[in-house]
Design a protein around this motif. Structure first.
Motif, PDB file in Angstrom:
ATOM      1  N   LEU A  49       0.833  -1.213   0.000  1.00 45.86           N
ATOM      2  CA  LEU A  49       0.000   0.000   0.000  1.00 45.86           C
ATOM      3  C   LEU A  49       0.862   1.255   0.000  1.00 45.86           C
ATOM      4  O   LEU A  49       0.539   2.240  -0.664  1.00 45.86           O
ATOM      5  CB  LEU A  49      -0.936   0.003   1.216  1.00 45.86           C
ATOM      6  CG  LEU A  49      -2.052  -1.046   1.235  1.00 45.86           C
ATOM      7  CD1 LEU A  49      -2.821  -0.973   2.543  1.00 45.86           C
ATOM      8  CD2 LEU A  49      -3.002  -0.867   0.051  1.00 45.86           C
ATOM      9  N   VAL A  50       1.981   1.213   0.732  1.00 49.50           N
ATOM     10  CA  VAL A  50       2.864   2.392   0.768  1.00 49.50           C
ATOM     11  C   VAL A  50       3.404   2.661  -0.635  1.00 49.50           C
ATOM     12  O   VAL A  50       3.553   3.803  -1.050  1.00 49.50           O
ATOM     13  CB  VAL A  50       4.031   2.184   1.759  1.00 49.50           C
ATOM     14  CG1 VAL A  50       5.020   3.346   1.678  1.00 49.50           C
ATOM     15  CG2 VAL A  50       3.518   2.054   3.190  1.00 49.50           C
ATOM     16  N   PHE A  51       3.664   1.585  -1.374  1.00 51.82           N
ATOM     17  CA  PHE A  51       4.217   1.717  -2.721  1.00 51.82           C
ATOM     18  C   PHE A  51       3.126   1.923  -3.771  1.00 51.82           C
ATOM     19  O   PHE A  51       3.396   2.034  -4.948  1.00 51.82           O
ATOM     20  CB  PHE A  51       5.042   0.474  -3.053  1.00 51.82           C
ATOM     21  CG  PHE A  51       6.358   0.792  -3.668  1.00 51.82           C
ATOM     22  CD1 PHE A  51       7.323   1.479  -2.956  1.00 51.82           C
ATOM     23  CD2 PHE A  51       6.640   0.414  -4.973  1.00 51.82           C
ATOM     24  CE1 PHE A  51       8.542   1.793  -3.523  1.00 51.82           C
ATOM     25  CE2 PHE A  51       7.862   0.729  -5.550  1.00 51.82           C
ATOM     26  CZ  PHE A  51       8.813   1.414  -4.817  1.00 51.82           C
ATOM     27  N   ARG A  52       1.876   1.951  -3.339  1.00 51.11           N
ATOM     28  CA  ARG A  52       0.712   2.124  -4.201  1.00 51.11           C
ATOM     29  C   ARG A  52       0.562   1.037  -5.266  1.00 51.11           C
ATOM     30  O   ARG A  52       0.129   1.309  -6.391  1.00 51.11           O
ATOM     31  CB  ARG A  52       0.680   3.522  -4.840  1.00 51.11           C
ATOM     32  CG  ARG A  52       0.362   4.626  -3.828  1.00 51.11           C
ATOM     33  CD  ARG A  52      -0.198   5.867  -4.486  1.00 51.11           C
ATOM     34  NE  ARG A  52      -1.512   5.623  -5.080  1.00 51.11           N
ATOM     35  CZ  ARG A  52      -2.028   6.347  -6.072  1.00 51.11           C
ATOM     36  NH1 ARG A  52      -1.328   7.329  -6.602  1.00 51.11           N
ATOM     37  NH2 ARG A  52      -3.209   6.069  -6.543  1.00 51.11           N
ATOM     38  N   ASP A  67      -1.612  13.071   1.351  1.00 48.77           N
ATOM     39  CA  ASP A  67      -2.145  11.785   0.893  1.00 48.77           C
ATOM     40  C   ASP A  67      -1.322  11.293  -0.303  1.00 48.77           C
ATOM     41  O   ASP A  67      -1.136  12.034  -1.275  1.00 48.77           O
ATOM     42  CB  ASP A  67      -3.616  11.966   0.477  1.00 48.77           C
ATOM     43  CG  ASP A  67      -4.339  10.628   0.302  1.00 48.77           C
ATOM     44  OD1 ASP A  67      -3.741   9.691  -0.273  1.00 48.77           O
ATOM     45  OD2 ASP A  67      -5.497  10.527   0.733  1.00 48.77           O
ATOM     46  N   ILE A  68      -0.816  10.049  -0.226  1.00 49.49           N
ATOM     47  CA  ILE A  68       0.057   9.575  -1.313  1.00 49.49           C
ATOM     48  C   ILE A  68      -0.697   9.405  -2.630  1.00 49.49           C
ATOM     49  O   ILE A  68      -0.076   9.280  -3.681  1.00 49.49           O
ATOM     50  CB  ILE A  68       0.810   8.268  -0.952  1.00 49.49           C
ATOM     51  CG1 ILE A  68      -0.160   7.118  -0.644  1.00 49.49           C
ATOM     52  CG2 ILE A  68       1.766   8.492   0.203  1.00 49.49           C
ATOM     53  CD1 ILE A  68       0.544   5.777  -0.459  1.00 49.49           C
ATOM     54  N   ARG A  69      -2.021   9.420  -2.581  1.00 51.30           N
ATOM     55  CA  ARG A  69      -2.770   9.367  -3.842  1.00 51.30           C
ATOM     56  C   ARG A  69      -2.603  10.645  -4.655  1.00 51.30           C
ATOM     57  O   ARG A  69      -2.871  10.667  -5.850  1.00 51.30           O
ATOM     58  CB  ARG A  69      -4.260   9.098  -3.573  1.00 51.30           C
ATOM     59  CG  ARG A  69      -4.513   7.612  -3.413  1.00 51.30           C
ATOM     60  CD  ARG A  69      -5.945   7.334  -3.068  1.00 51.30           C
ATOM     61  NE  ARG A  69      -6.210   7.705  -1.674  1.00 51.30           N
ATOM     62  CZ  ARG A  69      -7.130   7.137  -0.903  1.00 51.30           C
ATOM     63  NH1 ARG A  69      -7.891   6.193  -1.390  1.00 51.30           N
ATOM     64  NH2 ARG A  69      -7.298   7.502   0.336  1.00 51.30           N
ATOM     65  N   GLY A  70      -2.112  11.712  -3.994  1.00 43.78           N
ATOM     66  CA  GLY A  70      -1.871  12.957  -4.705  1.00 43.78           C
ATOM     67  C   GLY A  70      -0.424  13.118  -5.132  1.00 43.78           C
ATOM     68  O   GLY A  70      -0.040  14.169  -5.648  1.00 43.78           O
ATOM     69  N   VAL A  71       0.391  12.082  -4.923  1.00 39.47           N
ATOM     70  CA  VAL A  71       1.818  12.153  -5.256  1.00 39.47           C
ATOM     71  C   VAL A  71       2.039  11.387  -6.559  1.00 39.47           C
ATOM     72  O   VAL A  71       1.466  10.322  -6.749  1.00 39.47           O
ATOM     73  CB  VAL A  71       2.655  11.518  -4.116  1.00 39.47           C
ATOM     74  CG1 VAL A  71       4.129  11.509  -4.447  1.00 39.47           C
ATOM     75  CG2 VAL A  71       2.401  12.243  -2.807  1.00 39.47           C
ATOM     76  N   THR A  72       2.844  11.906  -7.449  1.00 40.03           N
ATOM     77  CA  THR A  72       3.085  11.183  -8.704  1.00 40.03           C
ATOM     78  C   THR A  72       3.862   9.897  -8.416  1.00 40.03           C
ATOM     79  O   THR A  72       4.622   9.812  -7.438  1.00 40.03           O
ATOM     80  CB  THR A  72       3.904  12.012  -9.710  1.00 40.03           C
ATOM     81  OG1 THR A  72       5.203  12.239  -9.160  1.00 40.03           O
ATOM     82  CG2 THR A  72       3.227  13.324 -10.035  1.00 40.03           C
ATOM     83  N   GLN A  73       3.680   8.919  -9.267  1.00 38.69           N
ATOM     84  CA  GLN A  73       4.376   7.642  -9.132  1.00 38.69           C
ATOM     85  C   GLN A  73       5.888   7.870  -9.123  1.00 38.69           C
ATOM     86  O   GLN A  73       6.621   7.251  -8.365  1.00 38.69           O
ATOM     87  CB  GLN A  73       3.965   6.713 -10.282  1.00 38.69           C
ATOM     88  CG  GLN A  73       4.313   5.260 -10.067  1.00 38.69           C
ATOM     89  CD  GLN A  73       3.597   4.638  -8.859  1.00 38.69           C
ATOM     90  OE1 GLN A  73       2.474   4.995  -8.551  1.00 38.69           O
ATOM     91  NE2 GLN A  73       4.274   3.732  -8.177  1.00 38.69           N
TER      92      GLN A  73
END
Ligand code: ADP
Ligand code: ADP
Length: 229
Positions: A49-52, A67-73
């Motif tokens: 999950l941390v690594f999406r 929120d990591i959902r707002g961070v680019t891959q």
């Protein structure tokens, strides 16, 4: 160094089977946090999950409050270092194999990473099975040395957050001790989350989280947990 936060995270691979049931914890900036718990408790799921690889169905995962959902891959991969169990070696020197961890790494950075992984003495050598132009044979790397290449490759990225998995089942116990010591030295001063397989290897962690059936069963220092246990 960033802070990593799980805020009431709910996740299941399948809709009718929840694996993480509202999990909250924090890895404060520069702290070493270790995860323990029985097989199937959800430790690897947390790392995924941390690594999406997946996103939670409920709650949030935050890096420094974002929120990591707002961070680019791309920036997520730059921020988080993971040492894989098995790494592919290319037909080039160990030094170039380390440099592969981050495009544009300088020779100084590669040497520093090699030092951090105790590989300096092999930096100009070729991995097993490859021939140089002058016909010199490559060096057969041991399991421990291959693992060190993986560590150095991660180090060259200088990631502020480290995800470590202490599963070193393929190594003999002496080599395992050496690799664990190197991993712990590498984690020092970074925000790190370690999936541990034995309490004895994580006596130095700032906090140990005991996971059971997708929930935190206990948390504390090694000494505190030994008192409870
Ligand atoms: P741990 O790392 O603590 O051993 P995992 O995070 O690997 O636990 O697994 C937690 C639970 O999720 C287990 O019940 C496992 O069977 C299940 N699981 C893991 N990966 C998958 C997947 N890809 N699809 C469905 N279920 C999975
Ligand atoms: P890169 O140098 O390509 O940025 P990374 O350090 O991001 O490599 O990841 C190293 C390898 O580990 C990649 O192949 C990635 O797919 C894999 N990986 C990343 N996260 C996990 C995880 N949670 N579980 C298993 N493998 C992972």
């Amino acid at each position: 160094r960033p802070t990593l936060t799980f805020d009431n995270v709910v996740f299941g691979y399948e809709p009718e089977r929840t694996i993480l049931k509202g999990l909250s914890f924090e890895v404060p900036a520069g702290h070493q946090v270790a995860l323990v718990g029985p097989s199937g408790a959800g430790k690897s799921t947390i790392a995924r999950l941390v690594f999406r690889f997946y996103d939670p169905q409920g709650g949030r995962i935050l890096i420094d409050g974002q929120d990591i959902r707002g961070v680019t891959q791309a920036s997520l991969r730059q921020a988080i270092g993971i040492v894989p169990q098995d790494s592919v070696l290319f037909n080039d020197t160990i030094g170039y194999n380390i440099a592969y961890g981050r495009g544009g790494a300088t020779m100084d950075e590669v040497e520093a990473a090699a030092r951090g992984a105790a590989l300096s003495h092999l930096i100009d050598r070729l991995p097993d099975g490859f021939d140089t132009e002058v016909g010199e044979r490559g060096l057969k790397l041991s399991g421990g040395e291959k693992q060190r290449v993986a560590i150095a490759r991660t180090l060259v990225k200088n990631p502020p957050i480290l995800l470590l998995d202490e599963a070193t089942s393929a190594l003999d116990s002496r080599t395992e001790q050496d690799i664990l010591a190197t991993l712990h030295a590498v984690a020092e001063g970074r925000t790190s989350l370690t999936i541990a397989h034995r309490l004895s290897t994580i006596a130095d962690a700032d906090t140990i989280l005991v996971l059971n059936e997708g929930r935190l069963a206990e948390q504390g220092t090694h000494a505190q947990l030994l008192r409870i246990g």
